[in-house]
Design a protein around this motif. Sequence first.
Motif, PDB file in Angstrom:
ATOM      1  N   TYR A 160       0.827  -1.211   0.000  1.00  0.00           N
ATOM      2  CA  TYR A 160       0.000   0.000   0.000  1.00  0.00           C
ATOM      3  C   TYR A 160       0.864   1.264   0.000  1.00  0.00           C
ATOM      4  CZ  TYR A 160      -4.009  -2.964   1.009  1.00  0.00           C
ATOM      5  OH  TYR A 160      -4.980  -3.917   0.938  1.00  0.00           O
ATOM      6  N   ALA A 161       1.901   1.242   0.820  1.00  0.00           N
ATOM      7  CA  ALA A 161       2.803   2.400   0.894  1.00  0.00           C
ATOM      8  C   ALA A 161       3.504   2.610  -0.443  1.00  0.00           C
ATOM      9  CB  ALA A 161       3.812   2.216   2.021  1.00  0.00           C
ATOM     10  N   LEU A 162       3.926   1.538  -1.088  1.00  0.00           N
ATOM     11  CA  LEU A 162       4.560   1.650  -2.406  1.00  0.00           C
ATOM     12  C   LEU A 162       3.585   2.204  -3.436  1.00  0.00           C
ATOM     13  CD1 LEU A 162       6.704  -1.613  -2.603  1.00  0.00           C
ATOM     14  CD2 LEU A 162       7.536   0.736  -2.741  1.00  0.00           C
ATOM     15  N   LEU A 163       2.358   1.737  -3.386  1.00  0.00           N
ATOM     16  CA  LEU A 163       1.331   2.213  -4.308  1.00  0.00           C
ATOM     17  C   LEU A 163       1.113   3.715  -4.150  1.00  0.00           C
ATOM     18  CD1 LEU A 163      -0.991   1.623  -6.345  1.00  0.00           C
ATOM     19  CD2 LEU A 163      -2.454   1.272  -4.353  1.00  0.00           C
ATOM     20  N   VAL A 164       0.938   4.164  -2.932  1.00  0.00           N
ATOM     21  CA  VAL A 164       0.693   5.582  -2.660  1.00  0.00           C
ATOM     22  C   VAL A 164       1.910   6.420  -3.033  1.00  0.00           C
ATOM     23  CG1 VAL A 164       0.315   7.258  -0.813  1.00  0.00           C
ATOM     24  CG2 VAL A 164      -1.056   5.177  -0.895  1.00  0.00           C
ATOM     25  N   GLU A 165       3.080   5.989  -2.652  1.00  0.00           N
ATOM     26  CA  GLU A 165       4.287   6.773  -2.921  1.00  0.00           C
ATOM     27  C   GLU A 165       4.571   6.876  -4.413  1.00  0.00           C
ATOM     28  OE1 GLU A 165       7.295   9.355  -2.104  1.00  0.00           O
ATOM     29  OE2 GLU A 165       5.698   8.681  -0.784  1.00  0.00           O
ATOM     30  N   ASN A 166       4.209   5.873  -5.181  1.00  0.00           N
ATOM     31  CA  ASN A 166       4.492   5.860  -6.614  1.00  0.00           C
ATOM     32  C   ASN A 166       3.292   6.259  -7.468  1.00  0.00           C
ATOM     33  OD1 ASN A 166       7.305   5.026  -6.686  1.00  0.00           O
ATOM     34  ND2 ASN A 166       6.524   3.203  -5.663  1.00  0.00           N
ATOM     35  N   CYS A 167       2.197   6.619  -6.839  1.00  0.00           N
ATOM     36  CA  CYS A 167       1.010   7.079  -7.563  1.00  0.00           C
ATOM     37  C   CYS A 167       1.333   8.412  -8.251  1.00  0.00           C
ATOM     38  CB  CYS A 167      -0.131   7.267  -6.564  1.00  0.00           C
ATOM     39  SG  CYS A 167      -1.650   7.900  -7.268  1.00  0.00           S
ATOM     40  N   SER A 168       0.808   8.614  -9.452  1.00  0.00           N
ATOM     41  CA  SER A 168       1.087   9.866 -10.175  1.00  0.00           C
ATOM     42  C   SER A 168       0.182  11.013  -9.735  1.00  0.00           C
ATOM     43  CB  SER A 168       0.964   9.645 -11.687  1.00  0.00           C
ATOM     44  OG  SER A 168      -0.359   9.245 -12.009  1.00  0.00           O
ATOM     45  N   ASP A 169      -0.857  10.722  -8.941  1.00  0.00           N
ATOM     46  CA  ASP A 169      -1.733  11.757  -8.407  1.00  0.00           C
ATOM     47  C   ASP A 169      -1.180  12.273  -7.077  1.00  0.00           C
ATOM     48  OD1 ASP A 169      -3.559  11.518 -10.505  1.00  0.00           O
ATOM     49  OD2 ASP A 169      -4.749  10.023  -9.442  1.00  0.00           O
ATOM     50  N   ARG A 219       5.396  11.622  -3.258  1.00  0.00           N
ATOM     51  CA  ARG A 219       6.440  12.187  -4.112  1.00  0.00           C
ATOM     52  C   ARG A 219       5.832  13.008  -5.261  1.00  0.00           C
ATOM     53  NH1 ARG A 219      10.572   8.240  -4.766  1.00  0.00           N
ATOM     54  NH2 ARG A 219       8.818   6.888  -5.163  1.00  0.00           N
ATOM     55  N   ALA A 220       4.814  12.465  -5.931  1.00  0.00           N
ATOM     56  CA  ALA A 220       4.185  13.181  -7.052  1.00  0.00           C
ATOM     57  C   ALA A 220       3.588  14.504  -6.589  1.00  0.00           C
ATOM     58  CB  ALA A 220       3.117  12.310  -7.708  1.00  0.00           C
ATOM     59  N   GLY A 221       2.973  14.521  -5.421  1.00  0.00           N
ATOM     60  CA  GLY A 221       2.397  15.751  -4.881  1.00  0.00           C
ATOM     61  C   GLY A 221       3.456  16.791  -4.587  1.00  0.00           C
ATOM     62  N   LYS A 222       4.564  16.352  -4.013  1.00  0.00           N
ATOM     63  CA  LYS A 222       5.665  17.280  -3.721  1.00  0.00           C
ATOM     64  C   LYS A 222       6.250  17.866  -4.999  1.00  0.00           C
ATOM     65  CE  LYS A 222       7.016  15.254   0.692  1.00  0.00           C
ATOM     66  NZ  LYS A 222       8.023  14.461   1.401  1.00  0.00           N
ATOM     67  N   LEU A 223       6.440  17.035  -6.011  1.00  0.00           N
ATOM     68  CA  LEU A 223       6.978  17.510  -7.287  1.00  0.00           C
ATOM     69  C   LEU A 223       6.004  18.470  -7.966  1.00  0.00           C
ATOM     70  CD1 LEU A 223       8.571  14.246  -8.729  1.00  0.00           C
ATOM     71  CD2 LEU A 223       9.778  16.314  -8.014  1.00  0.00           C
ATOM     72  N   LEU A 224       4.752  18.117  -7.980  1.00  0.00           N
ATOM     73  CA  LEU A 224       3.734  18.928  -8.640  1.00  0.00           C
ATOM     74  C   LEU A 224       3.666  20.339  -8.064  1.00  0.00           C
ATOM     75  CD1 LEU A 224       1.284  19.112 -10.618  1.00  0.00           C
ATOM     76  CD2 LEU A 224      -0.121  18.342  -8.704  1.00  0.00           C
ATOM     77  N   LEU A 225       3.798  20.452  -6.742  1.00  0.00           N
ATOM     78  CA  LEU A 225       3.616  21.739  -6.083  1.00  0.00           C
ATOM     79  C   LEU A 225       4.917  22.393  -5.616  1.00  0.00           C
ATOM     80  CD1 LEU A 225       0.383  21.025  -4.054  1.00  0.00           C
ATOM     81  CD2 LEU A 225       0.627  22.028  -6.317  1.00  0.00           C
TER      82      LEU A 225
END
Length: 159
Positions: free
Chosen positions: A5-14, A30-36
């Motif tokens: 689950y943690a891998l899924l969330v951390e690697n999700c593109s949303d 990670r995706a959220g941090k990069l996006l913003l």
Amino acid sequence: MMNGYALLVENCSDFVGICDIDFNLIYVNRAGKLLLGLENHAKLPNVFNFFSPSDAAFIAETFIPKVLRQGSGEIEIRFRHFETGAAIWMGYSVLVLRDADGKATGYATISRNIDSRKKAEMALAQERTLLAERVKERTRELSLANAELARANRLKNEF
């Protein structure tokens, strides 16, 4: 080692985030941090800092109380990039996190970047407005031309 689950969330593109009941962020993937533009921020900001002041007021006074009553909610709203200040349209989905007794303990979000779609919709709406204005102007010009033609025909028939 991370579980599935943690891998899924951390690697999700949303954008995936969790905050406490006071809207202090606990986690952003990670995706959220990069996006913003948050990848270089050691301390995560309060949720309301993600929005412009007018949007933050709407989120705090209208949207979140509705989410708290209903358990979840969705809205299209602009997040802001923390480095550039640019607005990014997001499909903001929020759900209430509750403890075993049903007491609200925080909120979670999975939010999707819809910026390209929203900008295309706005450009299309602007084009529709311009086209409607052109049609109105051409209709007026045709009306004037028809009136002029009718007047010319009347004068021709009088002679």
